[in-house]
Design a protein around this motif. Sequence first.
Motif, PDB file in Angstrom:
ATOM      1  N   GLY A  85      59.052  23.362  -1.050  1.00  7.33           N
ATOM      2  CA  GLY A  85      60.342  23.650  -0.445  1.00  7.33           C
ATOM      3  C   GLY A  85      61.150  22.381  -0.270  1.00  7.33           C
ATOM      4  N   ARG A  86      62.132  22.469   0.594  1.00  6.38           N
ATOM      5  CA  ARG A  86      62.999  21.326   0.883  1.00  6.38           C
ATOM      6  C   ARG A  86      62.970  21.055   2.390  1.00  6.38           C
ATOM      7  NH1 ARG A  86      66.871  20.449  -3.290  1.00  6.38           N
ATOM      8  NH2 ARG A  86      68.334  19.599  -1.773  1.00  6.38           N
ATOM      9  N   TYR A  87      63.028  19.802   2.745  1.00  2.43           N
ATOM     10  CA  TYR A  87      62.989  19.411   4.150  1.00  2.43           C
ATOM     11  C   TYR A  87      64.335  18.831   4.578  1.00  2.43           C
ATOM     12  CZ  TYR A  87      62.217  14.732   2.174  1.00  2.43           C
ATOM     13  OH  TYR A  87      62.338  13.563   1.456  1.00  2.43           O
ATOM     14  N   ARG A  88      64.524  18.752   5.894  1.00  2.00           N
ATOM     15  CA  ARG A  88      65.761  18.185   6.417  1.00  2.00           C
ATOM     16  C   ARG A  88      65.674  16.657   6.341  1.00  2.00           C
ATOM     17  NH1 ARG A  88      69.575  20.612   9.222  1.00  2.00           N
ATOM     18  NH2 ARG A  88      68.181  22.357   9.705  1.00  2.00           N
ATOM     19  N   GLN A  89      66.582  16.057   5.618  1.00  2.00           N
ATOM     20  CA  GLN A  89      66.520  14.616   5.373  1.00  2.00           C
ATOM     21  C   GLN A  89      66.640  13.805   6.662  1.00  2.00           C
ATOM     22  OE1 GLN A  89      65.875  13.310   2.266  1.00  2.00           O
ATOM     23  NE2 GLN A  89      65.608  11.400   3.404  1.00  2.00           N
ATOM     24  N   ASP A 100      61.740  19.780   9.476  1.00  2.00           N
ATOM     25  CA  ASP A 100      62.306  21.124   9.390  1.00  2.00           C
ATOM     26  C   ASP A 100      62.373  21.555   7.929  1.00  2.00           C
ATOM     27  OD1 ASP A 100      62.642  21.388  12.107  1.00  2.00           O
ATOM     28  OD2 ASP A 100      64.701  20.628  12.103  1.00  2.00           O
ATOM     29  N   VAL A 101      61.969  22.797   7.681  1.00  2.00           N
ATOM     30  CA  VAL A 101      61.991  23.342   6.327  1.00  2.00           C
ATOM     31  C   VAL A 101      63.300  24.089   6.116  1.00  2.00           C
ATOM     32  CG1 VAL A 101      60.880  24.910   4.707  1.00  2.00           C
ATOM     33  CG2 VAL A 101      59.493  23.517   6.253  1.00  2.00           C
ATOM     34  N   LEU A 102      63.996  23.754   5.042  1.00  2.00           N
ATOM     35  CA  LEU A 102      65.247  24.425   4.706  1.00  2.00           C
ATOM     36  C   LEU A 102      64.933  25.561   3.737  1.00  2.00           C
ATOM     37  CD1 LEU A 102      67.478  21.254   4.125  1.00  2.00           C
ATOM     38  CD2 LEU A 102      67.170  22.575   6.234  1.00  2.00           C
ATOM     39  N   GLY A 111      42.960  22.550   5.263  1.00  4.04           N
ATOM     40  CA  GLY A 111      42.618  21.711   4.116  1.00  4.04           C
ATOM     41  C   GLY A 111      43.777  21.421   3.195  1.00  4.04           C
ATOM     42  N   ASP A 112      44.920  22.086   3.398  1.00  3.64           N
ATOM     43  CA  ASP A 112      46.086  21.816   2.566  1.00  3.64           C
ATOM     44  C   ASP A 112      46.668  20.447   2.893  1.00  3.64           C
ATOM     45  OD1 ASP A 112      45.783  24.239   1.369  1.00  3.64           O
ATOM     46  OD2 ASP A 112      47.412  25.233   2.441  1.00  3.64           O
ATOM     47  N   GLN A 113      47.393  19.904   1.914  1.00  5.52           N
ATOM     48  CA  GLN A 113      47.992  18.583   2.084  1.00  5.52           C
ATOM     49  C   GLN A 113      49.438  18.586   1.617  1.00  5.52           C
ATOM     50  OE1 GLN A 113      44.588  16.738  -0.149  1.00  5.52           O
ATOM     51  NE2 GLN A 113      44.665  15.228   1.504  1.00  5.52           N
ATOM     52  N   LEU A 114      50.206  17.690   2.203  1.00  6.98           N
ATOM     53  CA  LEU A 114      51.635  17.572   1.907  1.00  6.98           C
ATOM     54  C   LEU A 114      51.866  16.384   0.978  1.00  6.98           C
ATOM     55  CD1 LEU A 114      54.452  18.793   2.802  1.00  6.98           C
ATOM     56  CD2 LEU A 114      54.563  16.880   4.416  1.00  6.98           C
ATOM     57  N   VAL A 115      52.691  16.585  -0.041  1.00  4.20           N
ATOM     58  CA  VAL A 115      53.031  15.521  -0.989  1.00  4.20           C
ATOM     59  C   VAL A 115      54.542  15.419  -1.081  1.00  4.20           C
ATOM     60  CG1 VAL A 115      52.850  14.689  -3.360  1.00  4.20           C
ATOM     61  CG2 VAL A 115      50.935  15.917  -2.330  1.00  4.20           C
ATOM     62  N   ILE A 116      55.046  14.190  -1.003  1.00  5.50           N
ATOM     63  CA  ILE A 116      56.484  13.944  -1.152  1.00  5.50           C
ATOM     64  C   ILE A 116      56.693  12.836  -2.171  1.00  5.50           C
ATOM     65  CG2 ILE A 116      58.576  13.092  -0.011  1.00  5.50           C
ATOM     66  CD1 ILE A 116      57.694  14.457   2.531  1.00  5.50           C
ATOM     67  N   TYR A 117      57.525  13.117  -3.139  1.00  6.18           N
ATOM     68  CA  TYR A 117      57.987  12.172  -4.160  1.00  6.18           C
ATOM     69  C   TYR A 117      56.831  11.526  -4.927  1.00  6.18           C
ATOM     70  CZ  TYR A 117      61.564   9.195  -6.293  1.00  6.18           C
ATOM     71  OH  TYR A 117      62.423   8.589  -7.177  1.00  6.18           O
ATOM     72  N   ALA A 152      61.328   8.660   0.324  1.00  2.00           N
ATOM     73  CA  ALA A 152      61.926   9.983   0.478  1.00  2.00           C
ATOM     74  C   ALA A 152      62.212  10.567  -0.896  1.00  2.00           C
ATOM     75  CB  ALA A 152      63.214   9.893   1.289  1.00  2.00           C
ATOM     76  N   SER A 153      62.148  11.866  -0.992  1.00  2.00           N
ATOM     77  CA  SER A 153      62.517  12.527  -2.241  1.00  2.00           C
ATOM     78  C   SER A 153      64.042  12.592  -2.351  1.00  2.00           C
ATOM     79  CB  SER A 153      61.942  13.944  -2.265  1.00  2.00           C
ATOM     80  OG  SER A 153      62.537  14.705  -3.294  1.00  2.00           O
ATOM     81  N   PRO A 154      64.625  12.172  -3.489  1.00  2.00           N
ATOM     82  CA  PRO A 154      66.084  12.253  -3.639  1.00  2.00           C
ATOM     83  C   PRO A 154      66.608  13.682  -3.454  1.00  2.00           C
ATOM     84  CG  PRO A 154      65.147  10.895  -5.362  1.00  2.00           C
ATOM     85  CD  PRO A 154      63.997  11.531  -4.642  1.00  2.00           C
ATOM     86  N   GLY A 155      65.795  14.677  -3.767  1.00  2.00           N
ATOM     87  CA  GLY A 155      66.207  16.064  -3.598  1.00  2.00           C
ATOM     88  C   GLY A 155      65.644  16.688  -2.338  1.00  2.00           C
ATOM     89  N   SER A 156      65.035  15.855  -1.457  1.00  3.21           N
ATOM     90  CA  SER A 156      64.414  16.337  -0.215  1.00  3.21           C
ATOM     91  C   SER A 156      63.374  17.419  -0.498  1.00  3.21           C
ATOM     92  CB  SER A 156      65.481  16.863   0.757  1.00  3.21           C
ATOM     93  OG  SER A 156      66.410  15.856   1.077  1.00  3.21           O
ATOM     94  N   ARG A 157      62.599  17.236  -1.542  1.00  2.00           N
ATOM     95  CA  ARG A 157      61.580  18.215  -1.904  1.00  2.00           C
ATOM     96  C   ARG A 157      60.215  17.801  -1.364  1.00  2.00           C
ATOM     97  NH1 ARG A 157      64.122  17.439  -7.012  1.00  2.00           N
ATOM     98  NH2 ARG A 157      65.481  19.190  -7.589  1.00  2.00           N
ATOM     99  N   PHE A 158      59.407  18.798  -1.025  1.00  2.00           N
ATOM    100  CA  PHE A 158      58.014  18.566  -0.659  1.00  2.00           C
ATOM    101  C   PHE A 158      57.141  19.609  -1.342  1.00  2.00           C
ATOM    102  CE2 PHE A 158      59.341  21.710   2.467  1.00  2.00           C
ATOM    103  CZ  PHE A 158      58.250  22.579   2.524  1.00  2.00           C
ATOM    104  N   TYR A 159      55.870  19.278  -1.480  1.00  4.51           N
ATOM    105  CA  TYR A 159      54.918  20.184  -2.112  1.00  4.51           C
ATOM    106  C   TYR A 159      53.655  20.275  -1.260  1.00  4.51           C
ATOM    107  CZ  TYR A 159      57.896  19.297  -6.164  1.00  4.51           C
ATOM    108  OH  TYR A 159      58.979  19.175  -7.002  1.00  4.51           O
TER     109      TYR A 159
END
Length: 247
Positions: A85-89, A100-102, A111-117, A152-159
Amino acid sequence: MSGFTLVELVIVIVVMAILGGISVSFIKNSVLAYVNSEAYYELADRADISLRRMSRDIRNALPNSVWVPGGSGSYVQFVPIKAGGRYRQDDFDAGRLTLDVLGPMVNVDVGDQLVIYNMGIAGADVYEGNNIRPVVANANTVTFAGALFPFASPGSRFYVVNGAVIYACDLPNRRLLMYSNIAIAAGRVANFNGLAANVVAEDVTECSFTYTEGVMQHSSVVTAQLTLAKNGGVARLVNLINVVNSP
């Protein structure tokens, strides 16, 4: 009263034997051709299903996580995306651990993990562990633990991810295997020996993967080659899989 002589009977028997042999040869060749064609279509169908499954998984890979050792080898490794998704920059810029998730709510399991850029380069490589964090979700937010993300992700994306996946050729046993839920190892070292595997295809006689890197914002390509052989039938398939590496 006339009849057949012994010589005539022998000649008839010999001729019939010759004609019978010729007929058997034609029938045998026709039957073998039919069996081989049936074997080919069965193998081609199985190979196609296997490559389609693998293609679907690789296309859903985390950007810049697809890796073939040396660019060409007997296995391909990648990190599948579970959610995103996308997060609030503003949250990221403020150095908050809760973003915040947009958009729609994100489902996160233990066990899940967050990845940015993930760029796949030093300082921004999921395999090095510098842009991946443990994560939990609550309503329309994601909260991660540990240090802040370096970029930071230029598109504010996270996975959201959960382990790596490997498709490996097991030619001694004539199989194509899939290993899943592999701990994301540092340095892209795939240590999958001893892990439980799912059999994707059997009767595999040839198998290889090639990864051709593309330019940022463009697709790279994984070339998967698979040959199956059984009962005189041989099916060879090559599949080009586009990989989008824009993080």
